[in-house]
Structure formats: C-alpha cells, structure tokens
Enzyme design. Sequence first.
Site, PDB file in Angstrom:
ATOM      1  CG  ASP A 117      -1.739   1.177   1.448  1.00  0.00           C
ATOM      2  OD1 ASP A 117      -1.575   2.149   0.681  1.00  0.00           O
ATOM      3  OD2 ASP A 117      -2.566   1.167   2.372  1.00  0.00           O
ATOM      4  CE1 TYR A 136      -2.981  -0.840  12.038  1.00  0.00           C
ATOM      5  CE2 TYR A 136      -3.455   1.503  12.087  1.00  0.00           C
ATOM      6  CZ  TYR A 136      -3.688   0.240  11.573  1.00  0.00           C
ATOM      7  OH  TYR A 136      -4.623   0.068  10.591  1.00  0.00           O
ATOM      8  CE  LYS A 144      -4.023  -6.217  10.647  1.00  0.00           C
ATOM      9  NZ  LYS A 144      -3.281  -6.427  11.912  1.00  0.00           N
TER      10      LYS A 144
HETATM   11  P1  13P Z   1      -4.777  -0.320   5.267  1.00  0.00           P
HETATM   12  O1  13P Z   1      -3.902  -1.305   6.038  1.00  0.00           O
HETATM   13  O2  13P Z   1      -5.536  -1.017   4.200  1.00  0.00           O
HETATM   14  O3  13P Z   1      -3.953   0.805   4.778  1.00  0.00           O
HETATM   15  O4  13P Z   1      -5.880   0.228   6.266  1.00  0.00           O
HETATM   16  C1  13P Z   1      -5.463   0.935   7.370  1.00  0.00           C
HETATM   17  C2  13P Z   1      -6.554   1.452   8.231  1.00  0.00           C
HETATM   18  O5  13P Z   1      -6.247   1.983   9.279  1.00  0.00           O
HETATM   19  C3  13P Z   1      -7.965   1.312   7.847  1.00  0.00           C
HETATM   20  O6  13P Z   1      -8.820   1.888   8.806  1.00  0.00           O
HETATM   21 MG    MG Z   2      -3.899   2.158   3.398  1.00  0.00          MG
HETATM   22 MG    MG Z   3      -4.838  -2.062   2.552  1.00  0.00          MG
END
Ligand code: 13P
Ligand code: MG
Ligand code: MG
Length: 366
Positions: free
Chosen positions: A12, A227, A230
């Site tokens: 990402d 964090y 994801k």
């Molecule tokens: P991503 O991992 O897809 O970037 O999503 C992060 C997030 O905090 C969604 O609420």
């Molecule tokens: Mg994202």
């Molecule tokens: Mg993502």
Amino acid sequence: MSKTTISVIKADVGSFPGHSRIHPRLLEKAQKLLKEENGKLLIDSFVTHCGDDLELIMTHTHGVDNEKVHRLAWDVFSECTKIAKSLKLYGAGQDLLADAFSGNVRGMGPGVAEMEFEERGSDPVLIFMADKTEPGAWNFFLYKIFADPFNTSGLVIDPSMHKGFIFEVHDLIGKRKIRLSCPEELYSLLVYIGAPSRYVIKHVFGRDGSIAASTSTQHLNLVAGRYVGKDDPVMIVRAQSGFPSVGEVIEPFCTPVLVAGWMRGSHHGPFLPVGLCESSCTRFDGPPRCICMGFQVSDGRLIGPADMFDDPAFDRVRSRCNELADIIRAQGPFEPHRRSLGEMEYTTLPGVETELADRWESLSLK
Ligand code: 13P
Ligand code: MG
Ligand code: MG
Ligand code: 13P
C-alpha cells in the site's frame, strides 16, 4: 525443462480517499514499469489492486527470493510512492518501511507470496488478494481447501489427492516453523492455525513435495513495532490434477468468516469475497474483503485473468457477511468486535497507555 516462478508482491503506497482504494495513476505507472521487463527479467506480469493495495503479479525463471525481481518490485513501489506524494494521497509510501532496498523486500514492508514449480500439462493458478485483514485470514480457507473432505470431495474420491497434504505453519511471534501432515496431524494443525494472529500457514505441499499453495506472512506491526496499517495478505493456490479443483479452492469462501483487521486494523469483521470492481473499502473502512484472479500458466505466460468472485453464486455469502457486519458493528469499541488487548499491543493502545501512565493509581493496600 526450466521451472516457472510466480511472484506476487504487494504494498500500500497511498490511496484515496483515506484507505479506500488505489489511484489509477499508480496502476498505470506500475503496469508500464513491469511491462518494460516482460521478455527481459520477467516472462509476464499483471498489475491489479484490492482496495488500497497495489498488487504486482510477475512470472519469471529466477526462483523465489530473487534479488533482481524483488528490486524491481521495490522500484515500482518507490516510483508509485512519488506519484502518491505528488497527489497527497493518503498514507503515501505507507508500506515502504525502509529507506533503501537491501536485497529482499521481505521484512521491508511489502507482502510477498512466491512459488516455483515445473509446469504440468495444464496449470490453473488462483491468486487471492485481500484488504483490511492480516495474513492468518487465509488459515481457515487453506484448511478447508486442503484438509476438509466436506469442502473438497477430491480428498475422498480422487486417488491423486487421497493421501492428503502437508502444511507448513509459521509462528510469527516465536519466529519458528513446523510441517504437519494431514489428515494424520489434523488436530495438532488446528490447535495452532485457530490462532491466526500468531500462527500462519505459509505453504501447502503435496505428498510428493510439489508446492500447492503459498501465502504472504509479513506482519507490518511486528516489523515496525507500532501500528502502520494492516498487512493485507496475498495467496497463490495451484488447482486440478493432484490438487483441489478450481471450484473446490473457492468453495470455502461461501462461508462467512470473521477476521481481524477492518478499521485501524483493530477490529474483527466478516471477510467478503468480491469481484475486482467491488474491492474498494468503504463502510467503517471495510469490511475486510478479498478478490481472486484465476489464470492458466502457460510457459510462464499468464493466460487470464478470470475474476472468480464476480459471480451471483457469491451473492449470498456477501449478503450474510453484511448482516454479520451490522451485528458486530453495533458493539462499537467493545470486544470481540474490537480486538483483544494482547492483539492491540502493536496497534493503537500503546499511545493511549503512554498518555495516561501518570494518572493510573495503584490499587494495592499499603
Ligand atoms: P490499510 O492497512 O488497508 O492501509 O488500512 C489501514 C486502516 O487503518 C484502515 O482503517
Ligand atoms: Mg492504506
Ligand atoms: Mg490495505
Ligand atoms: P471436467 O470433466 O469438466 O474437466 O471437470 C472435472 C473436475 O475436476 C471438476 O471439478
């Protein structure tokens, strides 16, 4: 005969608005850069996305963990990050956790699933790509595909699959791995993979050692120690002729399953199988979802893709997942919708703890 390698490398590197979807300019750039390598470093390539994740599907003859192929993926992500920054996309460069490439993208942020195999007379391959969840999300489905005869009737009636499969499980916290043979060690396998935040199926092999499935197991929070979004994993599965059929591979996705991820990576929610056009995340930054692109691999060429979940046969599971989403969303910030404290260790909790550290008073009687 030379072997074919499939490398699926994803990251990402910025999205719009928020974490919902990829910008077409990133897709165009990635497609162009990979196309320049078709017939050189690569045999073939296909660029797609699931939600805000940019997915590079590449075929070549250089084996897994090849430095040149990994460098190419890193360079593509870096170039796309430049565009993402120029557009002030959200989370531009999010998954590139290192300043410069150092030999292998593993441990640097991007997710990687790869496999090398000698092509059969005909080689159907399914590539699954997810958004808003973690690598262990595939555990349930891989178990159903390769170990559950109620899902995969071939385990019972196809002599070439009757002996079962071997699962390689990685312990992402303990940094160790084990191989378990099924059906003999089925219960031991389930003890581990039922805890998908820690134990993740990395590979599945046939009894003759041939690779059947491979997943990405990168845990961004464990790499970064905080964090950072994801991990949004990918998975490659080979089908037919000694492996489960294409239909058996996608059948378990008809069951609504709760996975970890969704909003801020800190919630549980239903895992929706969707067609590519429906892969953008909206409601509460989700719900978590996955796409499946099917190909025939022919001398390394990717014949396809077929958008496997773009089918009314999956409407019912989507509708049941949406009902589940309504039910679990009503719990707001309460567990088990919100993930447990232990699992929040690398997510949003440490910041709050630091802020309130001085205000907690001891309960012990002096
Ligand atoms: P991503 O991992 O897809 O970037 O999503 C992060 C997030 O905090 C969604 O609420
Ligand atoms: Mg994202
Ligand atoms: Mg993502
Ligand atoms: P066909 O007879 O159409 O090849 O199908 C065989 C099969 O494996 C179906 O899952």
